[in-house]
Design a protein around this motif. Structure first.
Motif, PDB file in Angstrom:
ATOM      1  N   GLU A  48      13.952 -25.948 -18.805  1.00 50.94           N
ATOM      2  CA  GLU A  48      13.176 -26.920 -19.575  1.00 50.94           C
ATOM      3  C   GLU A  48      12.234 -26.214 -20.550  1.00 50.94           C
ATOM      4  O   GLU A  48      12.086 -26.634 -21.696  1.00 50.94           O
ATOM      5  CB  GLU A  48      12.399 -27.839 -18.644  1.00 50.94           C
ATOM      6  CG  GLU A  48      13.285 -28.808 -17.888  1.00 50.94           C
ATOM      7  CD  GLU A  48      12.534 -29.653 -16.874  1.00 50.94           C
ATOM      8  OE1 GLU A  48      11.379 -29.298 -16.527  1.00 50.94           O
ATOM      9  OE2 GLU A  48      13.092 -30.659 -16.433  1.00 50.94           O
ATOM     10  N   GLU A  52      12.120 -26.328 -24.695  1.00 55.31           N
ATOM     11  CA  GLU A  52      10.903 -26.625 -25.460  1.00 55.31           C
ATOM     12  C   GLU A  52      10.661 -25.556 -26.528  1.00 55.31           C
ATOM     13  O   GLU A  52      10.331 -25.877 -27.676  1.00 55.31           O
ATOM     14  CB  GLU A  52       9.710 -26.732 -24.518  1.00 55.31           C
ATOM     15  CG  GLU A  52       9.740 -27.949 -23.628  1.00 55.31           C
ATOM     16  CD  GLU A  52       8.658 -27.928 -22.549  1.00 55.31           C
ATOM     17  OE1 GLU A  52       7.712 -27.114 -22.649  1.00 55.31           O
ATOM     18  OE2 GLU A  52       8.772 -28.727 -21.606  1.00 55.31           O
ATOM     19  N   GLU A  55      13.368 -25.908 -29.331  1.00 54.44           N
ATOM     20  CA  GLU A  55      13.094 -27.047 -30.215  1.00 54.44           C
ATOM     21  C   GLU A  55      11.972 -26.721 -31.186  1.00 54.44           C
ATOM     22  O   GLU A  55      12.048 -27.049 -32.375  1.00 54.44           O
ATOM     23  CB  GLU A  55      12.743 -28.288 -29.394  1.00 54.44           C
ATOM     24  CG  GLU A  55      13.931 -28.893 -28.676  1.00 54.44           C
ATOM     25  CD  GLU A  55      13.560 -30.070 -27.788  1.00 54.44           C
ATOM     26  OE1 GLU A  55      12.360 -30.223 -27.438  1.00 54.44           O
ATOM     27  OE2 GLU A  55      14.469 -30.832 -27.433  1.00 54.44           O
TER      28      GLU A  55
END
Length: 99
Positions: A48, A52, A55
């Motif tokens: 995760e 992040e 992105e």
């Protein structure tokens, strides 16, 4: 909502599963819609965090691999073993994660 497809976990092997599809006939209008059809488990916190960082880096317009790796390192993103990213380690990790 289920965060992964529980049926994939039993099929996630290197050899074909002789039971795949058994008792899985779907009646129109009665099939369960699993949002995460292609996940065999929930993503780890490491995965995760990597998403992040990716992105955020892509949002800055970075598109070249060398620039991506440099930006990940600058943001403090590290490999699962806490090492700095290299182009080789990044490509190997993307292959491992299936992206």
């Amino acid at each position: 909502m289920t965060e992964y497809n529980p049926k994939l976990a039993t099929w996630f092997r290197n050899e074909p599963n002789s039971e795949a599809g058994i008792n899985n006939i779907q009646v129109p209008g009665q099939a369960q819609n699993i949002v995460w059809q292609t996940r065999h488990r929930e993503p780890s916190r490491y995965e995760e965090a990597l998403v992040e960082h990716l992105e955020a880096v892509f949002a800055t317009g970075v598109v070249e691999l060398d620039d991506l790796v440099a930006a990940l390192n600058a943001r403090g993103s590290r490999t699962e073993a806490a090492a700095l990213w290299s182009t080789d380690s990044f490509q190997a990790e993307m292959a491992r994660l299936g992206y």
